[in-house]
Enzyme design. Sequence first.
Site, mmCIF file in Angstrom:
data_model
loop_
_atom_site.group_PDB
_atom_site.id
_atom_site.type_symbol
_atom_site.label_atom_id
_atom_site.label_comp_id
_atom_site.label_asym_id
_atom_site.label_seq_id
_atom_site.Cartn_x
_atom_site.Cartn_y
_atom_site.Cartn_z
ATOM 1 N N GLU A 313 0.813 -1.220 0.000
ATOM 2 C CA GLU A 313 0.000 0.000 0.000
ATOM 3 C C GLU A 313 0.842 1.264 0.000
ATOM 4 O OE1 GLU A 313 1.497 -0.391 3.780
ATOM 5 O OE2 GLU A 313 0.269 -1.926 2.813
ATOM 6 N N ASP A 314 2.002 1.265 0.653
ATOM 7 C CA ASP A 314 2.820 2.472 0.687
ATOM 8 C C ASP A 314 3.282 2.867 -0.714
ATOM 9 O OD1 ASP A 314 4.371 0.225 0.500
ATOM 10 O OD2 ASP A 314 5.808 0.793 2.029
#
Length: 533
Positions: A313-314
Amino acid sequence: MYNENGPMSIIVQGAALVCFTWSCIIVTVQTIGIFKLFRNHSAPLPKPVSPTLLKDIPHITIIRPVKGVEAGLYECLASTFRLAYPKSKLTIFLCVDSTTDPAYPILRKLVEDFPEFDAQVLVEEQDPVLHGHGGHINNLGPNPKIRNISRAYREARPDSAIWIVDCNVWVSPYSAGRMVDKLYGFQANGARTTPYKFVHQLPLVVDIEAPRTSEQQTLLPTGARAELSHAQSPRGILDYGGRLEEMFMATTHAKFYSAINTVGIAPCIVGKSNMFRKAHLETLTDPAQNPILSAADSSRGRGIDFFSSYICEDHLIGDLIWRSKIDGYKNHGLVFGEVAIQPVSGMPVAAYIARRVRWLRVRKWTVLTATLVEPGVESLVASLHLAFAMTTLPWVYGPLGIPPTWHAMGAIWFSAVTTWMVVDRWVSGKLHKLQSVEVDEHTPYFAVGSIRRGGIKRRPFFTWFFAWLGRELLAFPIWAWAVLFGATVAWRGNKFRVRMDMSVVEIDSGRKSRPLTPITANGERPCSKDRVD
């Protein structure tokens, strides 16, 4: 080494030319990274501007996802409460999946210790979207970090800056101000410059012997205390995973991270400490407002929830913000000189390997080209490329008087690796001095720096060298196992299979149906309701 007039000459010369070009690229990139590191980590940074402006600065919602008790947890989380930023402009959410998590008492203690802050402990199992009236556990995808912080993001003010900081990261008192300065373009004397869409810090790992303070130990359950005692026992050779992680983050990763973020040719971030505007992410995750999204993305939720089916997700948040056009804003900005310090203790070598395998496997389909060429940036392989080129290309070895022999190739390779090692010793020593970090009475010893009294001492050369050598020797086997021989990862107690579209499928989750009651405003469950746990 070979017959220059033979049929293989063109192929060998071509391969050598590619190796020479690649070597020049690696040297150039590393030089840029090293220059930026030394320029920005050699002295204290100027004080930020934004904390002095009061009226015009943005509100910051700080989200800290927590899973278990890690080394220095209290100090890392407490650093959020010691920021030199107006308290009225801060909201702090400490997020944990369950009240049975060993870290939960520590989170409650933090809120009690800093009552003057707008701070809350948010428990995932009490999230109404997942477990309340009309909620369901599958309303979000399997990503455990997104599930953990989803409620905090939803409850953040619409006009706030979102700062997601991992629980195992310590940030300096002025870090919030410096990140806001860069994100919003604040400068001295009221001047403004072009703002950024996304800003972040350089991650740095410090391997420590004592993982937690005595005060924190009293907050832990019996089982967690037993783990703590084990972590403080004498180390065996297989317990030096933390040194390998420390070495990686202070050498190879730091050099390339700084260089790529200096050149700005692609998004390069690690999800340790990232800041962006909530309003931007809400807009950019809406297919009706962001033309780079497809109609199929309309079912993926908005904001943070948009990424709940993906484990990296980052990177995906940064990549979406990078690729989406917002007039008047620069893409990503690394706040040079600011470090997000992660203490680790008693990490087994197997845990280090598993961590690197997970990192590579989740990146494999997100940045495939970068993942495939990664072995070529490591010292042993990159030096081999250089040695092969210098003993194969006549216009290189001729003027330099290098004999085109295997012995010469071996000598050049050894010299290049040795030079690389010396440079890494220099760079890691510079970073661990932490000269750009402000130190006060609240600074934990792992963030004090090696040149200040009470800080982590510089590693003796042979201690450092064996960690460096181990890291370098493991680099290619880890890469091969991660990239070529599997697609499953273990993260936050769950196991996932990473698919080619970068989404993940949770496997063997062990979830079972059990009675559950919805959450009322006071946190109680007045009636029963079934859910899948």
